[in-house]
Design a protein around this motif. Sequence first.
Motif, PDB file in Angstrom:
ATOM      1  N   GLU A 233       0.816  -1.214   0.000  1.00  0.00           N
ATOM      2  CA  GLU A 233       0.000   0.000   0.000  1.00  0.00           C
ATOM      3  C   GLU A 233       0.855   1.272   0.000  1.00  0.00           C
ATOM      4  OE1 GLU A 233      -3.216   0.652  -0.095  1.00  0.00           O
ATOM      5  OE2 GLU A 233      -3.955  -1.409  -0.145  1.00  0.00           O
TER       6      GLU A 233
ATOM      7  N   ILE B   1      -0.229   5.198   0.800  1.00  0.00           N
ATOM      8  CA  ILE B   1      -1.331   6.042   1.249  1.00  0.00           C
ATOM      9  C   ILE B   1      -0.808   7.461   1.435  1.00  0.00           C
ATOM     10  CG2 ILE B   1      -3.025   6.482   3.069  1.00  0.00           C
ATOM     11  CD1 ILE B   1      -3.093   3.538   3.651  1.00  0.00           C
TER      12      ILE B   1
ATOM     13  N   VAL C  22      -1.680  11.147   2.902  1.00  0.00           N
ATOM     14  CA  VAL C  22      -2.549  11.761   3.899  1.00  0.00           C
ATOM     15  C   VAL C  22      -2.251  13.262   3.958  1.00  0.00           C
ATOM     16  CG1 VAL C  22      -3.300  11.758   6.304  1.00  0.00           C
ATOM     17  CG2 VAL C  22      -2.461   9.644   5.250  1.00  0.00           C
TER      18      VAL C  22
ATOM     19  N   GLU D  20      -7.994   8.547  12.313  1.00  0.00           N
ATOM     20  CA  GLU D  20      -7.659   8.305  10.908  1.00  0.00           C
ATOM     21  C   GLU D  20      -6.303   7.609  10.772  1.00  0.00           C
ATOM     22  OE1 GLU D  20      -9.386   8.958   8.080  1.00  0.00           O
ATOM     23  OE2 GLU D  20     -11.128   9.626   9.223  1.00  0.00           O
TER      24      GLU D  20
ATOM     25  N   TYR E 286      -4.593   4.267   9.090  1.00  0.00           N
ATOM     26  CA  TYR E 286      -3.714   4.204   7.931  1.00  0.00           C
ATOM     27  C   TYR E 286      -2.431   3.424   8.225  1.00  0.00           C
ATOM     28  CZ  TYR E 286      -6.734   7.890   6.082  1.00  0.00           C
ATOM     29  OH  TYR E 286      -7.817   8.608   5.643  1.00  0.00           O
TER      30      TYR E 286
ATOM     31  N   ALA F  31      -1.515   0.275   5.915  1.00  0.00           N
ATOM     32  CA  ALA F  31      -0.321   0.393   5.071  1.00  0.00           C
ATOM     33  C   ALA F  31       0.852  -0.426   5.595  1.00  0.00           C
ATOM     34  CB  ALA F  31       0.088   1.860   4.966  1.00  0.00           C
TER      35      ALA F  31
ATOM     36  N   ILE G  58       3.602   5.491   3.802  1.00  0.00           N
ATOM     37  CA  ILE G  58       2.637   6.544   4.106  1.00  0.00           C
ATOM     38  C   ILE G  58       3.292   7.887   3.817  1.00  0.00           C
ATOM     39  CG2 ILE G  58       1.471   7.784   5.958  1.00  0.00           C
ATOM     40  CD1 ILE G  58       0.657   5.247   7.182  1.00  0.00           C
TER      41      ILE G  58
END
Length: 413
Positions: free
Chosen positions: A63, A65, A67, A80, A99, A103, A108
Amino acid sequence: MSLQQIKQRFGIIGNAPQLNRALEVAMQVAPTDISVLVTGESGTGKEIIPQVIHQLSTRKHNEYIAVNCGAIPEGTIDSELFGHEKGSFTGATGSRQGYFEVADGGTIFLDEVAELPMQTQVRLLRVLETGEFIRVGSSKVIKTNVRVVAATNENMHRAIQSGKFREDLLYRLSTVPIPLPPLRQRQEDIYLLFRKFASDFAEKYRMPAVKLTGDAVELLQAYHWPGNIRQLKNLVEQISVIEQERDIDGPRLQSYLPQAEEFFPAVVGAQETKIDERELMYKFLFDMKNDLNELKKLVVELLNNQGEFSLSNDQAAVVNRLYHDINLGEQRILPPTPIKTEAVKPVLYEDPETEDYEVHEEVQESLSLEDREKELIQKALDKHRGRRKYAAEELGISERTLYRKIKEYDIQG
């Protein structure tokens, strides 16, 4: 992959040395798990660097991600990022993964990381140091293996000094800092970006691409571009949609550039200077104190010479500056406030009817900025019964500034 292949794969336009250096550093750190902090002004394309790092790393199949820390409300950002348990707060009808849990094994990207609340910064520091976190409303420690890439457009050292950001977290995030240059420092890339955006919008709107004449190109490269690449892209889209003619000259291009920028010309090679609000406030106070000192001198001369005196050039400048909006004609300008006197001064007043003299006490006002500031702070504290938060709001300053002033003036409240 070579530098040119990286640019082609991620659609990066430009050959500026600072841009090439940033990409080279990203390529070198990508195979590792080192934390990276991308810095640069808003609109410089900081979001590309984390994508390059992730795609060139061993985590590329897991993953990724992104943010935006500034877009998440302070009350929900912990949930979150780290998840929550059912019933941990109002509206938590079920458990939720954050997250950092989703992830695990991936990357991230924390954009606008300087906007994180202080409590969240503590949680993030723990994740970076131990790889552990706890969901909101839980006591169970969860392990995660996440690579963190952060970005910010703020001056982080100034954020640390103001108490907005933790110093230890900055050092943990910025193991490898990657600065991105603003567009005005990439003059050779500006026209390349214009042509790329013009081609993209021509294809999107099914029309011929706009082109610039020689004088328009010079104007484009001389412009300051405070909004950087994002501003340039929006400009090209406006011109592509609005203009009927496909050849854009200098005057036509100038009509699309914000007029306010005419007061801030770009100087090649000059170091940018930023004056913060505190410096401006101190400058204003010092100027005001100097004016008051000049007025004191005028009063002393009036008292010593019984109203007969001549103004020096500096004194005349002060009087004209303070009374420029008042039309006094031929009248003499007299300072309205007497000079500071610590003691109570007796003054004789004659009664015109009895011809007797009466002695009155006249308490003369202090013109000291420090005394006035101390008096205002004391009044605000008394008004709000020592509650410094409300006193600071009344005075229009931060609690941090109020604490410093109380300590500086040894105010009891």
